[in-house]
Write a protein that holds these residues in place. Structure first.
Motif: not given
Lengths: 154, 84
Positions: B27-46
């Protein structure tokens, strides 16, 4: 290899910047592979020493002369001891070891205290052999975007 | 904005090579996994937005930085002349 024309272009642009009153030396071209957060459209910068103000350097956009920042070699900061750049981020820049990467942090003036702070959360990591760089956001909650430079400059 | 409903264990594919998986939900959070190529930057948006704001503020303070540096230089020169 850098051509004479390219160097002249960079020098002309930087002479019109906010740091225009301070001569710049040893300009290095820097290609930001993802742009710079906040200025994602800007990819080409020069890194230059500010004559008479070592170890401060200017990080200056070639594409937009009004965009420039004061930076300092992160390894000169005592707080930087033990901070490593993740291998994944190094690999993107074609680097294998953290030691071969040049690392700079962006400085600004804190409005309240009128003192320098450093963004140690997101250093600019630079491959000096290729001129390619990226601002790496480190996944470490202890690192601040406004680290006080008060004790670092003494 | 495209809105999709997913359950734990299900995933979403973006383009050819990015897969976002729902690993756990409460009810409080979602845990997600991201598979992406190394050159794709993934950040917490805030955090990314904070870095954007810091870079803009740093650039905006350049003129002030210049004044502060000139002040420091004058102080150093003054100290040197007093000593000589």
């Amino acid at each position: 290899m850098t051509t004479q024309t390219e160097v002249s272009t960079a020098a002309t642009v930087t002479s019109e910047t906010s740091f225009g009153g301070i001569p710049m030396m040893g300009m290095q071209k820097v290609a930001m592979i993802n742009g710079l957060p906040g200025f994602e459209d800007l990819h080409n910068f020069v890194l230059a020493e500010l004559e008479g103000y070592a170890p401060f350097c200017a990080f200056q956009s070639v594409e937009q002369s009004s965009i420039s920042m004061l930076v300092i070699n992160a390894r000169l900061l005592s707080v930087w001891t033990g901070i490593d750049i993740p291998p994944r981020e190094l690999a993107i820049l074609g680097l294998e070891e953290s030691q071969t990467a040049e690392q700079f942090v962006i400085l600004k003036i804190d409005h309240g205290s009128q003192e320098f702070t450093a963004n140690i959360k997101a250093p600019i990591v630079f491959n000096p052999a290729t001129g390619v760089a990226n601002q790496v956001i480190l996944d470490n909650a202890n690192l601040s975007v406004e680290h006080s430079m008060k004790n670092e400059l003494t | 904005m495209l809105i999709l409903t997913r359950k734990s264990g299900e995933s979403i594919r973006i383009g050819n090579n990015i897969v976002i998986s729902i690993l756990e939900s409460s009810s409080r959070y979602l845990k997600i996994g991201i598979d992406a190529p190394k050159d794709v930057a993934v950040y917490r948006n805030e955090i990314y937005e904070k870095i954007q704001a810091e870079n803009r503020a740093a650039s905006a303070s350049t003129a002030q930085v210049n004044q502060l540096l000139q002040g420091l230089n004058k102080k150093i020169k003054s100290n040197l002349s007093e000593k000589s």
